[in-house]
Design an enzyme around this catalytic site. Structure first.
Site, PDB file in Angstrom:
ATOM      1  N   VAL A 237      55.014 -98.457 -45.367  1.00 41.90           N
ATOM      2  CA  VAL A 237      53.882 -99.344 -45.471  1.00 41.90           C
ATOM      3  C   VAL A 237      54.494-100.406 -45.960  1.00 41.90           C
ATOM      4  O   VAL A 237      54.572-101.072 -45.921  1.00 41.90           O
ATOM      5  CB  VAL A 237      53.396 -97.978 -46.723  1.00 41.90           C
ATOM      6  N   GLU A 238      52.690-100.684 -46.418  1.00 40.78           N
ATOM      7  CA  GLU A 238      52.895-102.679 -46.570  1.00 40.78           C
ATOM      8  C   GLU A 238      53.856-103.066 -45.788  1.00 40.78           C
ATOM      9  O   GLU A 238      55.290-104.145 -46.621  1.00 40.78           O
ATOM     10  CB  GLU A 238      52.653-102.637 -48.131  1.00 40.78           C
ATOM     11  N   GLY A 239      54.232-102.858 -44.321  1.00 40.94           N
ATOM     12  CA  GLY A 239      55.209-103.462 -43.304  1.00 40.94           C
ATOM     13  C   GLY A 239      56.052-102.672 -43.124  1.00 40.94           C
ATOM     14  O   GLY A 239      57.388-102.695 -44.557  1.00 40.94           O
TER      15      GLY A 239
END
Ligand SMILES: Cc1cc2nc3c(=O)[nH]c(=O)nc-3n(C[C@H](O)[C@H](O)[C@H](O)COP(=O)(O)OP(=O)(O)OC[C@H]3O[C@@H](n4cnc5c(N)ncnc54)[C@H](O)[C@@H]3O)c2cc1C
Length: 515
Positions: A237-239
């Site tokens: 997640v988040e990149g």
């Protein structure tokens, strides 16, 4: 477009979207949406207004929130959201109508801060727990008449985990302090996201190996299985890490962090020959300075602590080598470098190792306590060694003639960098076994739970501390008598000995359930 809302003609956007994996979607009362805004009423070529962020109340005509996903069976809510012709009035645009098209900047600014906080904290928490558990279990679990933590292969693994934790936790604390001062360190936050989640995953993997069967059997007394199962979520997640490592860290940093490239690009855009000339002269001086510093040593900014001066000098010199390498890579490969993800990833990794080494220096000074010096020194050496190795790999893979020659030149005079030696690693492992105060300083955020395997481990460790050197004799007696009670009777303090044996047994046993 315009729609009639409560009898009033209202301007806004009609948006359609479909997105999986949205955290909290099944229980959302408001949805944050980033969309590409288009104004069809404008002339061709000027219709794209850019990424725009809005907050949409739930429920909403046209919007459907789907059934729940189960991310690695963790308990937090997550699910898909779809929207077809959902009307978003201008009032719902974050910042109002005049912020239409500014969503990308908002997202990047949020990521620059957020990406440095929650997932790195999760990575560090996983590392702290893994080090605490592996080191503790290594003292309680016996094989061949010895605690497994005394075998070199286990001891070396635990020490290496603790050394990495010193560096990553230093980076977490340093970057959080920078954020506290109002900075938005987008490159550092991408470094932290990748490095700390990867370190968390490495650490829990090692700790699981050390726990053996105990790590694998699920139940309330399992010490790490939840962290082990959930770590891939933080990686993705988040990149997602592969993408962030190979595209974002160096890709963003090369221009943002370079003292001249941004000025050169702006001068070209503005057709300003004088500004371009000045930037190019500055750039040439920068390259010449870094070449000189790579070969003959770089000055240090500030005075490092005497105990870490050698490492600080190496850090300064490797930083110059790295800066020179970036210029060479950009100069030799130009725009191709962006697409050469393996090279870009290595350039990002080298920067990450240098950043972590710098953070170790900061932490040692900030903590102002010499007790952790062996870990600080080891962590710096490991990071510097890794940075140098990455540079070596990078030059070996430059698709440019003469690369070996340039590489040999640039990398000269750091050949004496060596990874941590086994004896040093084993000395650190012994410190971890004998100095609970140091373990507490390395793992300050491991709190005492009310029940479960971690509490059992903490209680057994406390009793083993009270037993001190008697633990070895007690374990021998257990092997001979095959009875806790009988073995305890042979000790100077039978009550304490029996309490320890029972607590240690709780740590080693696993849960069982009806078939
Ligand atoms: C539990 C969970 C919660 C989430 N919560 C949210 C949320 O609240 N809001 C939200 O908007 N999103 C959320 N996401 C989405 C998340 O951000 C994406 O899953 C993530 O970006 C990966 O996208 P993907 O699964 O489509 O993978 P893909 O894009 O298919 O990528 C697969 C792999 O390919 C790699 N890859 C892709 N492109 C490249 C490239 N150009 N170069 C190199 N490697 C590449 C990726 O690194 C990854 O390893 C969540 C996801 C999960 C699993």
């Amino acid at each position: 477009c315009e729609r009639e809302i409560d009898g009033v003609r209202t301007r806004g956007f009609s948006v359609s979207f479909s997105k999986r994996y949205i955290t909290l979607a099944p229980v959302a009362t408001v949805v944050g949406l980033a969309f590409n805004a288009i104004d069809e009423s404008r002339p061709e070529g000027r219709r794209e207004l850019g990424i725009t962020c809005a907050l949409i109340p739930v429920p909403q005509p046209g919007m459907q929130i789907g059934r729940r996903h189960h991310p690695m069976n963790s308990s937090f809510m997550n699910g898909p959201i779809k929207g077809q012709d959902v009307f978003v009035p201008m009032d719902w645009i974050i910042g109002g109508e005049h912020r239409v098209g500014q969503g990308w900047r908002m997202l990047m600014e949020c990521l620059a801060a957020g990406r440095a906080i929650s997932l790195p904290a999760l990575g560090a928490a996983t590392q702290q727990t893994s080090v605490f558990v592996a080191n503790g279990y290594g003292q309680i679990r016996n094989q061949f008449g010895l605690p497994i933590g005394r075998f070199d292969a286990v001891a070396g693994t635990i020490a290496a985990m603790a050394v990495e934790l010193y560096a990553t936790d230093a980076a977490r604390r340093y970057t959080a302090a920078v954020l506290d001062q109002g900075e938005q360190p987008s490159v550092a936050s991408a470094i932290l996201k990748v490095q700390l989640t990867e370190a968390g995953r490495r650490s829990v993997n090692h700790a699981m190996d050390i726990l053996g069967g105990k790590g694998i059997i699920s139940g309330p007394s399992n010490l790490l299985s939840v962290a082990y199962r959930h770590m891939p979520i933080a990686i993705t997640v988040e990149g997602a890490n592969i993408l962030t490592r190979s595209l974002i860290i160096f890709g963003q940093g090369a221009v943002r962090c370079h003292p001249f490239v941004m000025r050169e690009m702006q001068a070209v855009q503005q057709n300003d020959a004088q500004a371009l000339g000045q930037a190019l002269i500055g750039h040439a001086g920068h390259v010449a300075r870094n070449l000189w510093r790579s070969l003959f040593g770089a000055p240090m900014a500030g005075t490092p602590p005497a105990a870490l001066e050698k490492e600080a000098r190496l850090l300064a010199r490797l930083s110059a080598k790295y800066a020179l390498t970036c210029d060479l890579a950009m100069g030799l490969l130009g725009g191709r470098l962006k697409r050469m993800e393996l090279l870009s990833a290595r350039l990002g990794d080298c920067l990450a190792h240098l950043y972590l080494a710098s953070c170790c220096l900061w932490r040692y000074v900030f903590d102002a306590n010499a007790d952790l010096l062996p870990f600080a020194r080891a962590a710096m050496r490991v990071e510097l060694d890794a940075a140098e190795e990455v540079l070596r790999d990078l030059y070996a893979n430059f698709p440019t003639p003469g690369r070996r020659l340039i590489g040999a030149l640039v990398l000269s005079r750091t050949a004496h960098l060596a990874p941590l030696r086994d004896v040093q690693l084993l000395a650190l492992a012994q410190l971890l076994r004998t100095r609970p105060d140091l373990v507490a300083r390395l793992c300050p955020d491991v709190s005492t739970p009310k029940t479960g395997g971690l509490l059992d481990l903490m209680q057994a460790l406390e009793l083993s501390r009270q037993l001190s050197d008697d633990a070895t004799a007690l374990n021998k007696l257990v092997r001979r008598t095959c009875s806790f009670e009988e073995a305890a009777q042979g000790m100077p303090n039978p009550e304490l000995a029996l309490a320890y044996l029972r607590a240690a047994d709780r740590v080693i046993q696993v849960d069982d359930f009806a078939p």
